[in-house]
Structures are given as structure tokens and as C-alpha cells.
Design a protein around this motif. Structure first.
Motif, PDB file in Angstrom:
ATOM      1  N   SER A 108       0.835  -1.149   0.086  1.00  0.00           N
ATOM      2  CA  SER A 108       0.061  -0.028  -0.013  1.00  0.00           C
ATOM      3  C   SER A 108       0.818   1.074  -0.022  1.00  0.00           C
ATOM      4  N   ILE A 109       2.035   1.265   0.808  1.00  0.00           N
ATOM      5  CA  ILE A 109       3.039   2.397   0.691  1.00  0.00           C
ATOM      6  C   ILE A 109       3.583   2.505  -0.451  1.00  0.00           C
ATOM      7  N   ASP A 110       3.855   1.476  -1.111  1.00  0.00           N
ATOM      8  CA  ASP A 110       4.516   1.737  -2.483  1.00  0.00           C
ATOM      9  C   ASP A 110       3.684   2.128  -3.378  1.00  0.00           C
ATOM     10  N   GLN A 111       2.456   2.011  -3.284  1.00  0.00           N
ATOM     11  CA  GLN A 111       1.431   2.207  -4.373  1.00  0.00           C
ATOM     12  C   GLN A 111       1.112   3.847  -3.959  1.00  0.00           C
ATOM     13  N   LEU A 112       0.960   4.138  -2.960  1.00  0.00           N
ATOM     14  CA  LEU A 112       0.660   5.583  -2.703  1.00  0.00           C
ATOM     15  C   LEU A 112       1.807   6.522  -2.968  1.00  0.00           C
ATOM     16  N   SER A 113       3.339   5.919  -2.573  1.00  0.00           N
ATOM     17  CA  SER A 113       4.310   6.690  -2.817  1.00  0.00           C
ATOM     18  C   SER A 113       4.384   6.905  -4.184  1.00  0.00           C
ATOM     19  N   ALA A 114       4.195   5.933  -5.147  1.00  0.00           N
ATOM     20  CA  ALA A 114       4.399   6.119  -6.709  1.00  0.00           C
ATOM     21  C   ALA A 114       3.338   7.113  -7.123  1.00  0.00           C
ATOM     22  N   ARG A 115       2.199   7.215  -6.345  1.00  0.00           N
ATOM     23  CA  ARG A 115       1.193   8.242  -7.116  1.00  0.00           C
ATOM     24  C   ARG A 115       1.301   9.585  -6.426  1.00  0.00           C
ATOM     25  N   PHE A 116       1.876   9.426  -5.052  1.00  0.00           N
ATOM     26  CA  PHE A 116       1.899  10.845  -4.469  1.00  0.00           C
ATOM     27  C   PHE A 116       3.165  11.017  -3.650  1.00  0.00           C
ATOM     28  N   PRO A 117       4.142  11.050  -4.504  1.00  0.00           N
ATOM     29  CA  PRO A 117       5.507  11.281  -4.073  1.00  0.00           C
ATOM     30  C   PRO A 117       5.955  12.141  -2.999  1.00  0.00           C
ATOM     31  N   THR A 118       5.130  13.131  -2.727  1.00  0.00           N
ATOM     32  CA  THR A 118       5.400  14.127  -1.621  1.00  0.00           C
ATOM     33  C   THR A 118       4.857  13.645  -0.134  1.00  0.00           C
ATOM     34  N   TRP A 119       4.027  12.619  -0.186  1.00  0.00           N
ATOM     35  CA  TRP A 119       3.463  11.862   0.994  1.00  0.00           C
ATOM     36  C   TRP A 119       4.302  11.383   1.824  1.00  0.00           C
ATOM     37  N   GLU A 120       4.156  11.557   3.157  1.00  0.00           N
ATOM     38  CA  GLU A 120       4.998  10.913   4.230  1.00  0.00           C
ATOM     39  C   GLU A 120       4.278   9.917   5.017  1.00  0.00           C
ATOM     40  N   PHE A 121       4.904   8.550   5.238  1.00  0.00           N
ATOM     41  CA  PHE A 121       4.163   7.550   5.853  1.00  0.00           C
ATOM     42  C   PHE A 121       4.744   7.023   7.172  1.00  0.00           C
ATOM     43  N   PHE A 122       3.977   6.836   8.296  1.00  0.00           N
ATOM     44  CA  PHE A 122       4.474   6.644   9.511  1.00  0.00           C
ATOM     45  C   PHE A 122       3.911   5.568  10.101  1.00  0.00           C
ATOM     46  N   GLY A 123       4.700   4.726  11.017  1.00  0.00           N
ATOM     47  CA  GLY A 123       4.279   3.663  11.890  1.00  0.00           C
ATOM     48  C   GLY A 123       5.106   2.447  11.550  1.00  0.00           C
ATOM     49  N   ARG A 124       5.167   1.448  12.586  1.00  0.00           N
ATOM     50  CA  ARG A 124       5.618   0.091  12.332  1.00  0.00           C
ATOM     51  C   ARG A 124       5.274  -0.773  11.359  1.00  0.00           C
ATOM     52  N   SER A 125       6.106  -1.622  10.731  1.00  0.00           N
ATOM     53  CA  SER A 125       5.611  -2.485   9.646  1.00  0.00           C
ATOM     54  C   SER A 125       4.593  -3.437   9.999  1.00  0.00           C
ATOM     55  N   PHE A 126       4.253  -4.036  11.279  1.00  0.00           N
ATOM     56  CA  PHE A 126       3.390  -4.878  11.579  1.00  0.00           C
ATOM     57  C   PHE A 126       2.010  -4.179  12.067  1.00  0.00           C
ATOM     58  N   LEU A 127       1.677  -2.746  11.879  1.00  0.00           N
ATOM     59  CA  LEU A 127       0.614  -2.322  12.360  1.00  0.00           C
ATOM     60  C   LEU A 127      -0.494  -2.450  11.061  1.00  0.00           C
ATOM     61  N   SER A 128      -1.787  -2.312  11.482  1.00  0.00           N
ATOM     62  CA  SER A 128      -2.668  -2.513  10.588  1.00  0.00           C
ATOM     63  C   SER A 128      -3.230  -1.240   9.886  1.00  0.00           C
ATOM     64  N   TRP A 129      -2.428  -0.432  10.114  1.00  0.00           N
ATOM     65  CA  TRP A 129      -3.005   0.902   9.220  1.00  0.00           C
ATOM     66  C   TRP A 129      -1.545   1.751   9.015  1.00  0.00           C
ATOM     67  N   ILE A 130      -1.827   2.726   8.191  1.00  0.00           N
ATOM     68  CA  ILE A 130      -0.878   3.733   7.637  1.00  0.00           C
ATOM     69  C   ILE A 130      -1.241   5.100   8.235  1.00  0.00           C
ATOM     70  N   TRP A 131      -0.394   5.726   8.979  1.00  0.00           N
ATOM     71  CA  TRP A 131      -0.541   7.176   9.307  1.00  0.00           C
ATOM     72  C   TRP A 131       0.182   8.144   8.073  1.00  0.00           C
ATOM     73  N   VAL A 132      -0.654   8.994   7.419  1.00  0.00           N
ATOM     74  CA  VAL A 132      -0.119   9.566   6.175  1.00  0.00           C
ATOM     75  C   VAL A 132      -0.012  10.877   6.519  1.00  0.00           C
ATOM     76  N   ASP A 133       0.906  11.539   6.067  1.00  0.00           N
ATOM     77  CA  ASP A 133       0.936  13.044   6.013  1.00  0.00           C
ATOM     78  C   ASP A 133       0.761  13.540   4.479  1.00  0.00           C
ATOM     79  N   THR A 134      -0.332  14.000   4.171  1.00  0.00           N
ATOM     80  CA  THR A 134      -0.230  14.550   2.770  1.00  0.00           C
ATOM     81  C   THR A 134       0.225  15.828   2.224  1.00  0.00           C
TER      82      THR A 134
END
Length: 242
Positions: free
Chosen positions: A163-189
């Protein structure tokens, strides 16, 4: 909210003063912050007064791995006993079981108390029949579903990174937070307008995301749930209009 409603004095978030009632959500939903056991113990030492109370919410801890118990404060029996015996600090460890097993309507949870006396004191204030028979039967069944847990531990990190890879490709300025095992992604648009539009589009598509504005005052942030690729593609499709 609870502290404010009960008239307690609340310290500022950046205060260095210790308190007699402290709460730690670990892992923190939605920010994704996570403290290892040694860090949790340091946090308690640095923030809790002797004779105080500590509420540790570990509701998202079971996603960690098959060894999640070893990373939980539940494994630290002697530490918790010594805190109470030597400093009078009472540690309560809470879990909401509705998240792990996707049964939010049943409202299942548990509290592990530092002593039997603490448990009896809480039970005096507990609402009678707070868990119904259907919920107990469900819990009895799902705790034996090892296949579900193994799939959760195996697939969540993979789907999250995809999910992070696909969002990063589409929105390269966005930043993603949280440990790899978590069931959600905290996103700074990086934009309040973009975040608001993303929330609107997701809601309209039936795949809502959480805003970072209420409660956190982070209006450029959204929380995105980790889902299997087919369901995540619905969100990506909705966000083509961003």
C-alpha cells in the motif's frame, strides 16, 4: 476526555512534571508510535509519581508477531509487582479484542490488574452483564483460530508495504509513519486541502479514512487501514481524482 470530565488537573503535553495518573497507548493509534519494553519502563519511571496509576492500552499489540506476548508488558510480572511493592505504582494493562478479530459491534475487552484487590475494586463499579453470552461464545471460538492469526501476522506487513509503495508512486510528496506490523498507515499529505478531499473521496467510495484533525490537530494527516489488495484498489481508484 475522562480526566477532563472528572475535574482532574491535566498537564500540558510537553510538561516535564510527573503525574499520579498516566495513560500510554502502545502501539499508538493512529500515529503509529511504538515503544519497546525497555522504553515503556523508562516512560513509567519518567512520568509517574510514587503511589500513582498507569493505564497501558495494548489493544494493537497482538499484531506484532506470534511472539507478541514477549513484547507485551503482560510478560513483566515481577516488574509490575515490584513497582507496586516498592513505589506504590499500580499498572493496569488493557486490551480491546474487537480490533484483532474484526468484531467491533461486540465490544470485547479485558483489563489485567496489578493485584486481586485492584480487580475487586474495579468490579464493584462494573456494569452488570457487561459482556453477553453471544460475545463470550464468539471469543471462545476465535481464540482457537490459529490459521486466522498466522495469516494476520504473515500478510499485514506485506499488504502494508504494498500500500505504501503504491501511494508513494502516485503521491511522491506524501510521508508515511508507523511500524511495519501495524494494521494501518499514518499519512501526512502535506496539505489540508488534499487531506480533506482525500477523506471526501474515500467516504463516497465506501472506504472511509480517518482525519488527523479531530483530537490530534493534524489536519494534513489521514489514517489509512491496511486491507487486501483488492479492497485497497477501491481506495486508489477513488483517489485518482486527487
Amino acid at each position: 476526555r475522562s480526566a477532563r470530565n472528572n475535574g482532574f488537573e491535566m498537564l500540558a503535553a510537553d510538561s516535564s512534571d510527573k503525574a499520579n495518573v498516566c495513560c500510554l497507548v502502545n502501539p499508538c493509534n493512529p500515529t503509529g508510535d511504538y515503544l519497546e519494553l525497555s522504553e515503556v519502563k523508562s516512560w513509567i519511571s519518567n512520568n509517574v509519581l510514587p503511589g500513582g496509576y498507569v493505564l497501558i492500552d495494548e489493544s494493537m499489540q497482538p499484531w506484532h508477531s506470534p511472539e507478541f506476548r514477549q513484547h507485551s508488558l503482560l510478560s513483566q510480572h515481577e516488574y509490575i509487582r515490584s513497582l507496586y511493592r516498592e513505589q506504590g505504582i499500580s499498572v493496569f494493562i488493557m486490551h480491546s479484542w474487537t480490533k484483532l478479530w474484526c468484531c467491533t459491534g461486540l465490544r470485547l475487552g479485558s483489563v489485567v490488574c496489578p493485584t486481586a484487590d485492584h480487580m475487586r475494586a474495579i468490579k464493584k463499579s462494573q456494569v452488570p452483564w457487561s459482556v453477553n453470552i453471544v460475545a463470550l461464545a464468539f471469543l471462545n471460538a476465535v481464540v482457537s483460530d490459529e490459521k486466522y492469526l498466522q495469516k494476520t501476522w504473515q500478510m499485514t506487513p506485506l499488504w502494508r508495504q504494498q500500500s505504501i509503495d503504491q501511494l508513494s508512486a502516485r503521491f511522491p510528496t506524501w510521508e508515511f509513519f508507523g511500524r511495519s506490523f501495524l494494521s494501518w498507515i499514518w499519512v501526512d499529505t502535506k496539505s489540508e486541502d488534499v487531506a480533506e478531499r482525500a477523506i471526501e473521496l474515500a467516504r463516497a467510495a465506501g472506504v472511509p479514512v480517518r482525519s488527523g484533525r479531530p483530537g490530534y490537530n493534524l489536519p494534513t494527516f489521514v489514517r489509512v487501514a491496511v486491507r487486501d489488495p483488492a479492497k485497497f484498489s477501491v481506495l486508489l481508484g477513488a483517489w485518482k481524482l486527487l
